[in-house]
Design an enzyme around this catalytic site. Structure first.
Site, PDB file in Angstrom:
ATOM      1  N   SER A  11      51.827  36.621  40.226  1.00 37.58           N
ATOM      2  CA  SER A  11      52.654  37.333  41.206  1.00 37.58           C
ATOM      3  C   SER A  11      51.991  37.342  42.578  1.00 37.58           C
ATOM      4  O   SER A  11      52.647  37.626  43.573  1.00 37.58           O
ATOM      5  CB  SER A  11      53.045  38.732  40.725  1.00 37.58           C
ATOM      6  OG  SER A  11      51.936  39.455  40.315  1.00 37.58           O
ATOM      7  N   ASP A  28      36.752  32.862  45.480  1.00 42.20           N
ATOM      8  CA  ASP A  28      36.748  34.188  46.106  1.00 42.20           C
ATOM      9  C   ASP A  28      37.379  34.082  47.497  1.00 42.20           C
ATOM     10  O   ASP A  28      37.100  33.140  48.251  1.00 42.20           O
ATOM     11  CB  ASP A  28      35.320  34.740  46.205  1.00 42.20           C
ATOM     12  CG  ASP A  28      35.311  36.234  46.487  1.00 42.20           C
ATOM     13  OD1 ASP A  28      34.931  37.002  45.589  1.00 42.20           O
ATOM     14  OD2 ASP A  28      35.695  36.639  47.608  1.00 42.20           O
ATOM     15  N   ASN A  84      29.023  43.018  39.658  1.00 45.01           N
ATOM     16  CA  ASN A  84      28.903  44.339  40.265  1.00 45.01           C
ATOM     17  C   ASN A  84      29.496  45.350  39.288  1.00 45.01           C
ATOM     18  O   ASN A  84      30.598  45.153  38.763  1.00 45.01           O
ATOM     19  CB  ASN A  84      29.643  44.374  41.596  1.00 45.01           C
ATOM     20  CG  ASN A  84      28.983  43.491  42.630  1.00 45.01           C
ATOM     21  OD1 ASN A  84      27.759  43.379  42.668  1.00 45.01           O
ATOM     22  ND2 ASN A  84      29.769  42.832  43.464  1.00 45.01           N
ATOM     23  N   GLN A  91      31.157  47.312  43.432  1.00 51.99           N
ATOM     24  CA  GLN A  91      32.372  46.871  42.715  1.00 51.99           C
ATOM     25  C   GLN A  91      33.606  47.457  43.400  1.00 51.99           C
ATOM     26  O   GLN A  91      33.661  48.658  43.704  1.00 51.99           O
ATOM     27  CB  GLN A  91      32.325  47.321  41.248  1.00 51.99           C
ATOM     28  CG  GLN A  91      33.472  46.742  40.427  1.00 51.99           C
ATOM     29  CD  GLN A  91      33.368  47.053  38.931  1.00 51.99           C
ATOM     30  OE1 GLN A  91      32.488  47.798  38.497  1.00 51.99           O
ATOM     31  NE2 GLN A  91      34.270  46.481  38.148  1.00 51.99           N
ATOM     32  N   HIS A  97      34.811  40.902  36.142  1.00 50.13           N
ATOM     33  CA  HIS A  97      34.788  39.539  36.686  1.00 50.13           C
ATOM     34  C   HIS A  97      33.337  39.188  37.021  1.00 50.13           C
ATOM     35  O   HIS A  97      32.547  40.044  37.407  1.00 50.13           O
ATOM     36  CB  HIS A  97      35.638  39.429  37.957  1.00 50.13           C
ATOM     37  CG  HIS A  97      35.298  40.438  39.000  1.00 50.13           C
ATOM     38  ND1 HIS A  97      35.692  41.757  38.912  1.00 50.13           N
ATOM     39  CD2 HIS A  97      34.555  40.350  40.132  1.00 50.13           C
ATOM     40  CE1 HIS A  97      35.230  42.422  39.956  1.00 50.13           C
ATOM     41  NE2 HIS A  97      34.522  41.598  40.708  1.00 50.13           N
ATOM     42  N   HIS A  99      30.877  36.901  39.457  1.00 51.33           N
ATOM     43  CA  HIS A  99      30.749  36.088  40.663  1.00 51.33           C
ATOM     44  C   HIS A  99      29.804  34.938  40.358  1.00 51.33           C
ATOM     45  O   HIS A  99      28.643  35.165  39.986  1.00 51.33           O
ATOM     46  CB  HIS A  99      30.132  36.901  41.805  1.00 51.33           C
ATOM     47  CG  HIS A  99      30.947  38.057  42.278  1.00 51.33           C
ATOM     48  ND1 HIS A  99      31.683  38.033  43.438  1.00 51.33           N
ATOM     49  CD2 HIS A  99      31.133  39.286  41.748  1.00 51.33           C
ATOM     50  CE1 HIS A  99      32.279  39.205  43.620  1.00 51.33           C
ATOM     51  NE2 HIS A  99      31.953  39.977  42.604  1.00 51.33           N
TER      52      HIS A  99
HETATM   53  P1  AMP Z   1      33.692  43.144  43.415  1.00 51.99           P
HETATM   54  O1  AMP Z   1      33.435  43.721  44.780  1.00 51.99           O
HETATM   55  O2  AMP Z   1      32.475  42.775  42.637  1.00 51.99           O
HETATM   56  O3  AMP Z   1      34.645  44.040  42.621  1.00 51.99           O
HETATM   57  O4  AMP Z   1      34.423  41.762  43.658  1.00 51.99           O
HETATM   58  C1  AMP Z   1      35.740  41.635  44.025  1.00 51.99           C
HETATM   59  C2  AMP Z   1      35.857  40.312  44.699  1.00 51.99           C
HETATM   60  O5  AMP Z   1      37.213  39.941  44.680  1.00 51.99           O
HETATM   61  C3  AMP Z   1      35.418  40.304  46.169  1.00 51.99           C
HETATM   62  O6  AMP Z   1      34.364  39.338  46.340  1.00 51.99           O
HETATM   63  C4  AMP Z   1      36.683  39.919  46.920  1.00 51.99           C
HETATM   64  O7  AMP Z   1      36.433  39.079  48.029  1.00 51.99           O
HETATM   65  C5  AMP Z   1      37.487  39.218  45.849  1.00 51.99           C
HETATM   66  N1  AMP Z   1      38.933  39.268  46.024  1.00 51.99           N
HETATM   67  C6  AMP Z   1      39.708  40.347  46.276  1.00 51.99           C
HETATM   68  N2  AMP Z   1      41.006  39.999  46.359  1.00 51.99           N
HETATM   69  C7  AMP Z   1      41.056  38.670  46.111  1.00 51.99           C
HETATM   70  C8  AMP Z   1      42.103  37.696  46.060  1.00 51.99           C
HETATM   71  N3  AMP Z   1      43.387  38.042  46.263  1.00 51.99           N
HETATM   72  N4  AMP Z   1      41.781  36.409  45.803  1.00 51.99           N
HETATM   73  C9  AMP Z   1      40.489  36.046  45.612  1.00 51.99           C
HETATM   74  N5  AMP Z   1      39.452  36.910  45.649  1.00 51.99           N
HETATM   75  C10 AMP Z   1      39.724  38.201  45.905  1.00 51.99           C
END
Ligand code: AMP
Length: 112
Positions: A11, A28, A84, A91, A97, A99
């Site tokens: 979506s 990312d 994280n 986080q 997830h 990284h």
């Molecule tokens: P965290 O801060 O460890 O929860 O990581 C979340 C990650 O998701 C961050 O590095 C964001 O840049 C990434 N993120 C958030 N929204 C999106 C998206 N729509 N597509 C790709 N990455 C995303």
């Protein structure tokens, strides 16, 4: 529903680099390294890596194997894996997830 659940069900858009029945891997949106891929279990049952390790260790192993495969393809097999865990640790999305960070990493490169 988390942003990652919305990416999994298509979506909202993302750049998908790998996918199977259990995980999806995406670029990312705000990369912190030359390679910055997120490996995301498709289930939304686990908020963080500790919950995943306790609830489905085989799925955690599959996340790690997927990270290795991506690093093999894009960075000579060497990578940093960051989970994280908790707001104070950076986080922002509470759907577990990993990284996958690789390629000319600075000493302090973390995901957030
Ligand atoms: P965290 O801060 O460890 O929860 O990581 C979340 C990650 O998701 C961050 O590095 C964001 O840049 C990434 N993120 C958030 N929204 C999106 C998206 N729509 N597509 C790709 N990455 C995303």
């Amino acid at each position: 529903m988390s942003v990652f659940s919305q990416i999994i069900d298509r979506s909202i858009p993302a750049t998908v680099v790998a996918e199977d029945d259990r995980v999806i891997a995406i670029e990312d949106i705000a990369p912190k390294a030359p390679v910055h891929v997120l490996v995301i279990p498709k289930t939304d049952a686990y908020a963080n890596v500790s919950e995943l390790a306790a609830g489905d260790p085989a799925l955690l192993a599959h996340v790690v194997a997927t990270a290795q495969r991506i690093a093999d393809e894009r960075a000579g097999g060497q990578f940093r894996l960051v989970f994280n865990t908790g707001e104070a640790a950076g986080q922002t999305v509470f759907h577990v997830h990993a990284h996958v960070l690789a390629g000319d990493l600075q000493e302090g490169t973390l995901a957030s």
